[in-house]
Design a protein around this motif. Structure first.
Motif, short mmCIF file in Angstrom:
data_model
loop_
_atom_site.label_atom_id
_atom_site.label_comp_id
_atom_site.label_asym_id
_atom_site.label_seq_id
_atom_site.Cartn_x
_atom_site.Cartn_y
_atom_site.Cartn_z
N LEU A 100 20.50 -46.29 19.61
CA LEU A 100 20.97 -46.17 20.99
C LEU A 100 22.49 -46.24 21.07
O LEU A 100 23.12 -45.50 21.83
CB LEU A 100 20.35 -47.29 21.82
CG LEU A 100 20.50 -47.19 23.32
CD1 LEU A 100 19.81 -45.94 23.79
CD2 LEU A 100 19.87 -48.40 23.96
N PHE A 101 23.08 -47.13 20.28
CA PHE A 101 24.53 -47.27 20.33
C PHE A 101 25.26 -46.28 19.45
O PHE A 101 26.49 -46.25 19.45
CB PHE A 101 24.92 -48.69 19.91
CG PHE A 101 24.65 -49.71 20.95
CD1 PHE A 101 24.44 -49.36 22.27
CD2 PHE A 101 24.62 -51.05 20.63
CE1 PHE A 101 24.18 -50.29 23.24
CE2 PHE A 101 24.37 -52.00 21.59
CZ PHE A 101 24.15 -51.62 22.89
N GLY A 102 24.53 -45.53 18.65
CA GLY A 102 25.19 -44.60 17.76
C GLY A 102 25.85 -45.24 16.56
O GLY A 102 26.69 -44.63 15.92
N ARG A 103 25.51 -46.50 16.29
CA ARG A 103 26.09 -47.20 15.13
C ARG A 103 24.98 -47.60 14.17
O ARG A 103 24.87 -48.76 13.78
CB ARG A 103 26.85 -48.44 15.59
CG ARG A 103 28.04 -48.16 16.44
CD ARG A 103 29.11 -47.44 15.64
NE ARG A 103 29.44 -48.14 14.43
CZ ARG A 103 30.38 -49.08 14.36
NH1 ARG A 103 31.06 -49.39 15.42
NH2 ARG A 103 30.63 -49.68 13.23
N LEU A 104 24.16 -46.66 13.82
CA LEU A 104 23.01 -47.00 12.98
C LEU A 104 23.44 -47.41 11.58
O LEU A 104 22.74 -48.17 10.92
CB LEU A 104 22.06 -45.80 12.91
CG LEU A 104 20.68 -46.08 12.36
CD1 LEU A 104 20.03 -47.18 13.14
CD2 LEU A 104 19.83 -44.85 12.40
N ASP A 105 24.61 -46.93 11.14
CA ASP A 105 25.08 -47.30 9.80
C ASP A 105 25.37 -48.79 9.70
O ASP A 105 25.30 -49.36 8.60
CB ASP A 105 26.32 -46.49 9.46
CG ASP A 105 27.33 -46.53 10.59
OD1 ASP A 105 26.98 -47.08 11.64
OD2 ASP A 105 28.44 -46.03 10.41
N MET A 106 25.68 -49.41 10.84
CA MET A 106 25.91 -50.85 10.82
C MET A 106 24.61 -51.62 11.03
O MET A 106 24.32 -52.59 10.34
CB MET A 106 26.90 -51.21 11.92
CG MET A 106 27.37 -52.61 11.90
SD MET A 106 28.69 -52.84 13.06
CE MET A 106 27.88 -52.67 14.60
N PHE A 107 23.78 -51.13 11.98
CA PHE A 107 22.60 -51.90 12.36
C PHE A 107 21.50 -51.82 11.32
O PHE A 107 20.62 -52.67 11.29
CB PHE A 107 22.08 -51.40 13.70
CG PHE A 107 22.79 -52.00 14.87
CD1 PHE A 107 22.34 -53.18 15.42
CD2 PHE A 107 23.90 -51.39 15.42
CE1 PHE A 107 22.98 -53.74 16.50
CE2 PHE A 107 24.54 -51.96 16.49
CZ PHE A 107 24.09 -53.12 17.03
#
Lengths: 150, 109
Positions: B55-62
Protein backbone atom coordinates in the motif's frame (compact mmCIF):
# COMPACT_ATOMS: atom_id res chain seq x y z
CA UNK A 1 -0.04 6.00 -7.50
CA UNK A 2 0.91 7.17 -4.04
CA UNK A 3 -1.51 10.08 -4.27
CA UNK A 4 -4.49 7.78 -4.24
CA UNK A 5 -3.50 6.13 -1.00
CA UNK A 6 -4.65 9.00 1.19
CA UNK A 7 -7.92 9.22 -0.74
CA UNK A 8 -8.74 5.61 -0.15
CA UNK A 9 -7.74 5.93 3.50
CA UNK A 10 -9.88 8.90 4.38
CA UNK A 11 -12.65 8.80 1.83
CA UNK A 12 -14.10 5.34 2.23
CA UNK A 13 -16.20 3.88 -0.48
CA UNK A 14 -17.84 7.02 -1.83
CA UNK A 15 -14.49 8.48 -2.78
CA UNK A 16 -13.29 5.09 -3.81
CA UNK A 17 -15.65 5.02 -6.75
CA UNK A 18 -14.41 8.35 -8.06
CA UNK A 19 -10.85 7.29 -7.78
CA UNK A 20 -11.72 4.02 -9.46
CA UNK A 21 -13.31 5.90 -12.34
CA UNK A 22 -10.29 8.13 -12.64
CA UNK A 23 -7.96 5.20 -12.62
CA UNK A 24 -9.99 3.25 -15.15
CA UNK A 25 -10.14 6.30 -17.40
CA UNK A 26 -6.42 6.61 -17.00
CA UNK A 27 -5.60 3.04 -17.86
CA UNK A 28 -8.12 2.33 -20.58
CA UNK A 29 -5.34 1.76 -23.02
CA UNK A 30 -3.58 -0.74 -20.82
CA UNK A 31 -6.11 -1.90 -18.20
CA UNK A 32 -5.20 -4.03 -15.28
CA UNK A 33 -2.40 -6.28 -16.25
CA UNK A 34 -2.87 -10.00 -16.19
CA UNK A 35 -0.46 -10.26 -13.30
CA UNK A 36 -2.63 -7.89 -11.26
CA UNK A 37 -5.73 -9.93 -11.96
CA UNK A 38 -3.96 -13.18 -11.08
CA UNK A 39 -2.60 -11.66 -7.88
CA UNK A 40 -6.02 -10.37 -6.88
CA UNK A 41 -7.57 -13.76 -7.49
CA UNK A 42 -4.87 -15.51 -5.45
CA UNK A 43 -5.19 -13.05 -2.57
CA UNK A 44 -8.98 -13.33 -2.61
CA UNK A 45 -8.78 -17.11 -2.41
CA UNK A 46 -6.34 -16.71 0.44
CA UNK A 47 -8.76 -14.41 2.25
CA UNK A 48 -11.50 -17.00 1.82
CA UNK A 49 -9.24 -19.64 3.35
CA UNK A 50 -8.42 -17.32 6.21
CA UNK A 51 -12.13 -16.77 6.73
CA UNK A 52 -12.46 -20.52 7.09
CA UNK A 53 -9.59 -20.64 9.56
CA UNK A 54 -11.06 -17.80 11.63
CA UNK A 55 -14.53 -19.32 11.74
CA UNK A 56 -13.06 -22.68 12.67
CA UNK A 57 -10.96 -21.11 15.37
CA UNK A 58 -14.02 -19.36 16.73
CA UNK A 59 -16.58 -22.12 16.60
CA UNK A 60 -14.97 -25.52 16.87
CA UNK A 61 -15.59 -27.30 20.16
CA UNK A 62 -12.20 -28.73 20.91
CA UNK A 63 -8.52 -27.92 21.08
CA UNK A 64 -7.62 -30.44 18.41
CA UNK A 65 -10.31 -29.37 15.98
CA UNK A 66 -9.38 -25.73 16.47
CA UNK A 67 -5.77 -26.65 15.84
CA UNK A 68 -6.82 -28.47 12.69
CA UNK A 69 -8.65 -25.46 11.32
CA UNK A 70 -6.01 -22.97 12.37
CA UNK A 71 -3.03 -24.94 11.08
CA UNK A 72 -4.31 -25.73 7.61
CA UNK A 73 -6.21 -22.56 6.92
CA UNK A 74 -3.53 -20.31 8.31
CA UNK A 75 -0.73 -21.90 6.29
CA UNK A 76 -2.56 -22.00 2.98
CA UNK A 77 -4.03 -18.52 3.30
CA UNK A 78 -0.65 -17.03 4.17
CA UNK A 79 0.91 -18.67 1.15
CA UNK A 80 -1.84 -17.54 -1.20
CA UNK A 81 -1.98 -13.95 0.03
CA UNK A 82 1.78 -13.54 -0.09
CA UNK A 83 1.97 -15.01 -3.59
CA UNK A 84 -0.89 -12.78 -4.71
CA UNK A 85 0.76 -9.63 -3.46
CA UNK A 86 4.02 -10.77 -4.99
CA UNK A 87 2.27 -10.96 -8.34
CA UNK A 88 0.64 -7.57 -7.79
CA UNK A 89 4.01 -6.03 -6.98
CA UNK A 90 5.63 -7.55 -10.05
CA UNK A 91 4.30 -4.95 -12.47
CA UNK A 92 7.50 -3.79 -14.01
CA UNK A 93 9.96 -6.57 -14.58
CA UNK A 94 12.86 -4.66 -13.11
CA UNK A 95 15.68 -6.02 -11.01
CA UNK A 96 14.24 -4.58 -7.80
CA UNK A 97 10.88 -6.19 -8.53
CA UNK A 98 12.46 -9.57 -9.05
CA UNK A 99 14.44 -9.19 -5.84
CA UNK A 100 11.23 -8.38 -3.98
CA UNK A 101 9.51 -11.41 -5.41
CA UNK A 102 12.44 -13.60 -4.43
CA UNK A 103 12.22 -12.26 -0.88
CA UNK A 104 8.49 -12.88 -0.82
CA UNK A 105 9.10 -16.42 -2.03
CA UNK A 106 11.59 -16.82 0.81
CA UNK A 107 8.89 -15.79 3.27
CA UNK A 108 6.45 -18.18 1.59
CA UNK A 109 8.93 -21.03 1.84
CA UNK A 110 9.67 -20.18 5.46
CA UNK A 111 6.00 -20.09 6.43
CA UNK A 112 5.38 -23.30 4.54
CA UNK A 113 8.13 -24.97 6.56
CA UNK A 114 7.50 -23.48 9.98
CA UNK A 115 3.75 -23.29 10.32
CA UNK A 116 3.19 -27.07 10.20
CA UNK A 117 6.18 -27.48 12.49
CA UNK A 118 4.77 -25.17 15.15
CA UNK A 119 1.36 -26.77 14.72
CA UNK A 120 2.90 -30.17 15.30
CA UNK A 121 4.84 -28.97 18.34
CA UNK A 122 1.79 -27.35 19.91
CA UNK A 123 -0.36 -30.39 19.19
CA UNK A 124 2.14 -32.74 20.77
CA UNK A 125 2.54 -30.48 23.77
CA UNK A 126 -1.23 -30.37 24.21
CA UNK A 127 -1.57 -34.12 23.83
CA UNK A 128 1.14 -34.92 26.31
CA UNK A 129 -0.26 -32.35 28.66
CA UNK A 130 -3.52 -34.27 28.70
CA UNK A 131 -5.92 -32.00 26.89
CA UNK A 132 -8.90 -34.24 26.34
CA UNK A 133 -10.59 -34.38 22.97
CA UNK A 134 -14.32 -34.10 22.64
CA UNK A 135 -15.89 -37.51 22.64
CA UNK A 136 -19.39 -38.52 21.84
CA UNK A 137 -20.49 -39.40 25.34
CA UNK A 138 -19.33 -36.21 26.96
CA UNK A 139 -20.99 -32.97 25.88
CA UNK A 140 -18.55 -30.71 24.21
CA UNK A 141 -19.17 -27.49 26.11
CA UNK A 142 -19.01 -29.15 29.48
CA UNK A 143 -15.84 -30.94 28.54
CA UNK A 144 -14.03 -27.84 27.37
CA UNK A 145 -15.20 -25.77 30.30
CA UNK A 146 -14.00 -28.39 32.72
CA UNK A 147 -10.73 -28.54 30.86
CA UNK A 148 -10.32 -24.83 31.14
CA UNK A 149 -10.72 -24.66 34.86
CA UNK A 150 -8.11 -27.23 35.62
CA UNK B 1 -11.32 -2.53 -8.97
CA UNK B 2 -7.88 -1.03 -8.83
CA UNK B 3 -4.87 -2.51 -7.18
CA UNK B 4 -4.83 -0.07 -4.29
CA UNK B 5 -8.50 -0.45 -3.52
CA UNK B 6 -8.00 -4.17 -3.40
CA UNK B 7 -4.96 -3.73 -1.16
CA UNK B 8 -6.95 -1.63 1.31
CA UNK B 9 -9.73 -4.18 1.22
CA UNK B 10 -7.32 -7.07 1.80
CA UNK B 11 -5.71 -5.31 4.75
CA UNK B 12 -9.04 -4.47 6.33
CA UNK B 13 -10.30 -8.01 5.79
CA UNK B 14 -7.15 -9.45 7.35
CA UNK B 15 -7.61 -7.21 10.36
CA UNK B 16 -11.28 -8.05 10.77
CA UNK B 17 -10.62 -11.77 10.42
CA UNK B 18 -8.00 -11.57 13.16
CA UNK B 19 -10.74 -10.69 15.65
CA UNK B 20 -12.08 -14.27 16.09
CA UNK B 21 -8.52 -15.37 16.83
CA UNK B 22 -8.27 -12.53 19.34
CA UNK B 23 -11.49 -13.78 20.92
CA UNK B 24 -9.90 -17.22 21.17
CA UNK B 25 -6.87 -15.67 22.86
CA UNK B 26 -9.13 -13.94 25.37
CA UNK B 27 -11.49 -16.76 26.32
CA UNK B 28 -9.60 -19.85 25.18
CA UNK B 29 -10.28 -22.68 27.60
CA UNK B 30 -6.78 -24.10 27.70
CA UNK B 31 -3.51 -22.30 27.32
CA UNK B 32 -2.85 -24.21 24.10
CA UNK B 33 -5.90 -22.61 22.51
CA UNK B 34 -4.44 -19.25 23.30
CA UNK B 35 -1.12 -20.33 21.84
CA UNK B 36 -2.68 -21.49 18.59
CA UNK B 37 -4.56 -18.23 18.25
CA UNK B 38 -1.43 -16.22 18.99
CA UNK B 39 0.41 -18.20 16.35
CA UNK B 40 -2.31 -17.47 13.79
CA UNK B 41 -2.30 -13.77 14.67
CA UNK B 42 1.48 -13.60 14.36
CA UNK B 43 1.51 -15.25 10.94
CA UNK B 44 -1.24 -12.96 9.74
CA UNK B 45 0.66 -9.96 11.06
CA UNK B 46 3.56 -10.90 8.82
CA UNK B 47 1.15 -11.07 5.89
CA UNK B 48 -0.39 -7.76 6.93
CA UNK B 49 3.06 -6.16 6.89
CA UNK B 50 3.44 -7.20 3.28
CA UNK B 51 0.02 -5.72 2.51
CA UNK B 52 0.95 -2.44 4.20
CA UNK B 53 4.21 -2.35 2.29
CA UNK B 54 2.34 -2.82 -0.97
CA UNK B 55 0.00 0.00 0.00
CA UNK B 56 2.78 2.42 0.84
CA UNK B 57 4.90 1.46 -2.12
CA UNK B 58 7.83 0.54 0.13
CA UNK B 59 7.67 -3.21 -0.13
CA UNK B 60 11.45 -3.47 -0.29
CA UNK B 61 11.56 -2.27 3.31
CA UNK B 62 8.48 -4.01 4.69
CA UNK B 63 9.31 -7.42 3.30
CA UNK B 64 12.32 -7.61 5.61
CA UNK B 65 10.10 -6.73 8.54
CA UNK B 66 7.71 -9.47 7.55
CA UNK B 67 10.52 -12.02 7.28
CA UNK B 68 11.87 -11.11 10.71
CA UNK B 69 8.39 -11.20 12.20
CA UNK B 70 7.68 -14.64 10.79
CA UNK B 71 11.00 -15.90 12.16
CA UNK B 72 10.37 -14.50 15.63
CA UNK B 73 6.85 -15.85 15.62
CA UNK B 74 8.05 -19.34 14.83
CA UNK B 75 10.77 -19.28 17.47
CA UNK B 76 8.41 -17.94 20.13
CA UNK B 77 5.71 -20.48 19.36
CA UNK B 78 8.17 -23.37 19.43
CA UNK B 79 9.76 -22.17 22.66
CA UNK B 80 6.46 -21.81 24.49
CA UNK B 81 5.33 -25.20 23.24
CA UNK B 82 8.50 -26.81 24.58
CA UNK B 83 8.15 -24.92 27.84
CA UNK B 84 4.60 -26.07 28.44
CA UNK B 85 5.55 -29.57 27.42
CA UNK B 86 8.42 -29.77 29.90
CA UNK B 87 6.91 -28.17 32.93
CA UNK B 88 3.30 -29.10 33.28
CA UNK B 89 2.30 -32.45 34.79
CA UNK B 90 4.54 -34.62 32.72
CA UNK B 91 5.61 -37.48 35.00
CA UNK B 92 2.33 -38.64 36.52
CA UNK B 93 -0.70 -40.11 34.80
CA UNK B 94 1.02 -40.65 31.50
CA UNK B 95 1.17 -44.13 30.01
CA UNK B 96 4.70 -45.28 29.45
CA UNK B 97 4.24 -45.93 25.77
CA UNK B 98 3.56 -42.28 25.26
CA UNK B 99 6.65 -41.04 26.99
CA UNK B 100 9.14 -43.46 25.57
CA UNK B 101 9.17 -42.19 21.95
CA UNK B 102 9.31 -38.63 23.10
CA UNK B 103 12.44 -39.20 25.14
CA UNK B 104 14.08 -41.00 22.27
CA UNK B 105 13.27 -38.16 19.93
CA UNK B 106 14.53 -35.55 22.35
CA UNK B 107 17.76 -37.42 22.67
CA UNK B 108 18.14 -37.71 18.94
CA UNK B 109 17.52 -34.07 18.25
Amino acid sequence: MSMDVSDSFFGGFSLDFGFLAEASAEITHSGLSALDVCGMILASVGLVFFLGAAVGLYRFPDFYTRMHAAGKGDTLSSLLILLGFGLITLDDFSMVGWLLVVKLLAIVLFIMLTSPTSTHALMRAGYEDGVEPVTKRSPSTKNTKKEGES
Amino acid sequence: MTTEGFTVFAGAALFVLMLPALYRVAVGPTSFDRLVAVNVIGTKTAVLLVVIGTLFGRLDMFVDFALAYALLNFVASLAVARYLNRTRSMPEKKPAKRRAPRKKKAKAS
